[in-house]
Design an enzyme around this catalytic site. Structure first.
Site, mmCIF file in Angstrom:
data_model
loop_
_atom_site.group_PDB
_atom_site.id
_atom_site.type_symbol
_atom_site.label_atom_id
_atom_site.label_comp_id
_atom_site.label_asym_id
_atom_site.label_seq_id
_atom_site.Cartn_x
_atom_site.Cartn_y
_atom_site.Cartn_z
ATOM 1 N N SER A 136 0.846 -1.205 0.000
ATOM 2 C CA SER A 136 0.000 0.000 0.000
ATOM 3 C C SER A 136 0.869 1.238 0.000
ATOM 4 O O SER A 136 1.977 1.223 0.546
ATOM 5 C CB SER A 136 -0.898 0.025 1.235
ATOM 6 O OG SER A 136 -1.640 1.240 1.277
ATOM 7 N N TYR A 149 -1.698 -0.684 11.161
ATOM 8 C CA TYR A 149 -1.915 -1.046 9.751
ATOM 9 C C TYR A 149 -0.820 -0.473 8.856
ATOM 10 O O TYR A 149 -0.218 -1.195 8.051
ATOM 11 C CB TYR A 149 -3.295 -0.560 9.278
ATOM 12 C CG TYR A 149 -3.482 -0.775 7.795
ATOM 13 C CD1 TYR A 149 -3.739 -2.048 7.290
ATOM 14 C CD2 TYR A 149 -3.356 0.278 6.882
ATOM 15 C CE1 TYR A 149 -3.877 -2.267 5.920
ATOM 16 C CE2 TYR A 149 -3.488 0.073 5.522
ATOM 17 C CZ TYR A 149 -3.749 -1.201 5.041
ATOM 18 O OH TYR A 149 -3.882 -1.408 3.697
HETATM 19 N N1 LIG Z 1 -9.053 -0.546 0.149
HETATM 20 C C1 LIG Z 1 -7.977 0.202 0.212
HETATM 21 O O1 LIG Z 1 -8.059 1.447 0.249
HETATM 22 C C2 LIG Z 1 -6.603 -0.415 0.192
HETATM 23 C C3 LIG Z 1 -5.512 0.402 -0.100
HETATM 24 C C4 LIG Z 1 -4.247 -0.153 -0.124
HETATM 25 C C5 LIG Z 1 -4.064 -1.502 0.132
HETATM 26 N N2 LIG Z 1 -5.140 -2.272 0.426
HETATM 27 C C6 LIG Z 1 -4.908 -3.697 0.711
HETATM 28 O O2 LIG Z 1 -5.630 -4.469 -0.214
HETATM 29 C C7 LIG Z 1 -5.836 -5.767 0.315
HETATM 30 C C8 LIG Z 1 -7.270 -6.156 0.088
HETATM 31 O O3 LIG Z 1 -8.121 -5.291 0.824
HETATM 32 P P1 LIG Z 1 -9.472 -4.708 0.236
HETATM 33 O O4 LIG Z 1 -9.351 -3.244 0.223
HETATM 34 O O5 LIG Z 1 -9.822 -5.404 -1.010
HETATM 35 O O6 LIG Z 1 -10.482 -5.028 1.435
HETATM 36 P P2 LIG Z 1 -11.648 -6.113 1.591
HETATM 37 O O7 LIG Z 1 -12.680 -5.913 0.546
HETATM 38 O O8 LIG Z 1 -12.028 -6.026 3.020
HETATM 39 O O9 LIG Z 1 -10.928 -7.495 1.291
HETATM 40 C C9 LIG Z 1 -10.060 -8.093 2.209
HETATM 41 C C10 LIG Z 1 -9.955 -9.565 1.872
HETATM 42 O O10 LIG Z 1 -8.986 -10.160 2.739
HETATM 43 C C11 LIG Z 1 -9.595 -11.242 3.441
HETATM 44 N N3 LIG Z 1 -9.014 -11.389 4.765
HETATM 45 C C12 LIG Z 1 -8.782 -10.424 5.682
HETATM 46 N N4 LIG Z 1 -8.243 -10.959 6.781
HETATM 47 C C13 LIG Z 1 -8.127 -12.294 6.549
HETATM 48 C C14 LIG Z 1 -7.654 -13.387 7.302
HETATM 49 N N5 LIG Z 1 -7.162 -13.227 8.545
HETATM 50 N N6 LIG Z 1 -7.692 -14.624 6.765
HETATM 51 C C15 LIG Z 1 -8.203 -14.811 5.528
HETATM 52 N N7 LIG Z 1 -8.668 -13.816 4.758
HETATM 53 C C16 LIG Z 1 -8.631 -12.565 5.267
HETATM 54 C C17 LIG Z 1 -11.057 -10.882 3.472
HETATM 55 O O11 LIG Z 1 -11.833 -12.042 3.677
HETATM 56 P P3 LIG Z 1 -12.974 -12.102 4.800
HETATM 57 O O12 LIG Z 1 -13.972 -11.038 4.442
HETATM 58 O O13 LIG Z 1 -13.435 -13.495 4.676
HETATM 59 O O14 LIG Z 1 -12.282 -11.771 6.084
HETATM 60 C C18 LIG Z 1 -11.261 -10.296 2.099
HETATM 61 O O15 LIG Z 1 -11.397 -11.319 1.155
HETATM 62 C C19 LIG Z 1 -5.424 -5.697 1.778
HETATM 63 O O16 LIG Z 1 -4.155 -6.259 1.939
HETATM 64 C C20 LIG Z 1 -5.384 -4.201 2.053
HETATM 65 O O17 LIG Z 1 -4.488 -3.882 3.083
HETATM 66 C C21 LIG Z 1 -6.406 -1.771 0.455
#
Ligand SMILES: NC(=O)c1ccc[n+]([C@@H]2O[C@H](COP(=O)([O-])OP(=O)(O)OC[C@H]3O[C@@H](n4cnc5c(N)ncnc54)[C@H](OP(=O)(O)O)[C@@H]3O)[C@@H](O)[C@H]2O)c1
Length: 262
Positions: A136, A149
């Site tokens: 990120s 985070y």
């Molecule tokens: N959204 C943003 O602004 C942003 C920006 C930069 C980076 N990111 C990164 O992008 C990645 C994906 O996030 P997202 O934004 O797409 O959010 P999201 O829609 O909440 O997706 C997160 C995914 O990770 C899974 N997950 C979380 N904790 C887990 C665990 N302990 N074991 C297994 N699965 C787990 C969730 O599954 P469950 O729902 O089943 O828990 C879900 O499938 C993350 O690494 C996040 O840090 C996000």
């Protein structure tokens, strides 16, 4: 001929869901994981795109969960590992539940690198493979009111470059996707909906995933998704950390969204 296999973690929603969709569309079979039951219906969607799909519901914050995911590949060579699962946690560090904070570290760091080591060793032995980490741009700035985070993402951004250098000339590429704020369940789950960042307009996860997938296929070292985020990270690189921490406060301080909306 068998299709190549991709493992995508956190594929039930958001960026990981879109990454898995692209993998299916681009000719990969899939092993997908998340810790809630929704991963089963996501797997069905990917199947409908023509991929053979296995799914596993497991907590990737635990070594047992990662072991279960690894075992679910049943020895089939993994061509691409998209280590994307992760979550945030808002509010001040002293006001967070420690178990919740530790779960962020265990998911974003410990589970992620444990999986990367297991799959990476096989890839190195085969002299072939691609690893994509979802880091990120948050890793470039101290995360006031998201302190743990942002620390985990600084780790992943850094780790990805180091592993890439270690694996130079082995046939295994390592790429770090660095999104900015993206429209996913992330902000709800991290309890950030009352903040300025939680209420702001964000990037489309499908666009972010495409940028990451293409960078992985090219074998690039890193990619920041979106020109605004590219600019923000370039500025962050030359801004003192104390200034960045104060800027971050404005985006993530509890109640900052409500104030901004008035
Ligand atoms: N959204 C943003 O602004 C942003 C920006 C930069 C980076 N990111 C990164 O992008 C990645 C994906 O996030 P997202 O934004 O797409 O959010 P999201 O829609 O909440 O997706 C997160 C995914 O990770 C899974 N997950 C979380 N904790 C887990 C665990 N302990 N074991 C297994 N699965 C787990 C969730 O599954 P469950 O729902 O089943 O828990 C879900 O499938 C993350 O690494 C996040 O840090 C996000």
């Amino acid at each position: 001929m068998a299709k190549p296999l991709a493992i995508v973690t956190g594929a039930s929603s958001g960026i990981g869901y879109e990454l898995a969709k692209i993998c299916a569309q681009e000719g990969f079979d899939l092993l997908v994981a998340a810790d809630m039951p929704e991963i089963a219906s996501a797997a069905e969607t990917f199947r409908n795109l023509g991929a053979a799909v296995d799914h596993i519901q497991t907590d990737l914050a635990t070594t047992e969960g990662v072991d279960q995911l690894y075992a679910a590949a049943r020895g089939r060579p993994v061509d691409a590992l998209l280590a994307n699962a992760g979550h945030g946690l808002g509010k001040g560090f002293l006001d967070q539940d420690f178990d919740d904070a530790r779960h962020v570290v265990d998911t974003n760091i410990t589970g992620t690198i444990y999986l990367a080591q297991k799959v990476g060793r096989d890839m190195r032995a085969r002299r072939r493979g691609r690893i994509l980490f979802t880091g990120s741009i948050a890793g470039f700035m101290p995360g006031t009111y998201q302190a743990v985070y942002n620390g985990t993402k600084a780790f992943i951004d850094s780790f990805s470059f180091a592993l890439r250098a270690e694996l130079k000339d082995t046939g295994v590429t390592v790429t770090c996707l660095m999104p900015g704020a993206t429209e996913t369940d992330f902000f709800e789950r991290a309890d950030l909906m009352d903040t300025k960042i939680g209420q702001s307009k964000k990037d489309d996860p499908a666009d972010v995933a495409r940028v990451g997938f293409d960078a992985m296929m090219r074998g690039d070292g890193d990619v920041v998704a979106g020109w605004k985020n590219k600019l923000q990270s370039a500025i962050a690189n030359v801004t003192p950390a104390a200034v960045l921490a104060e800027q971050h406060r404005k985006m993530t301080e509890p109640g900052s969204g409500v104030k901004a909306a008035k």
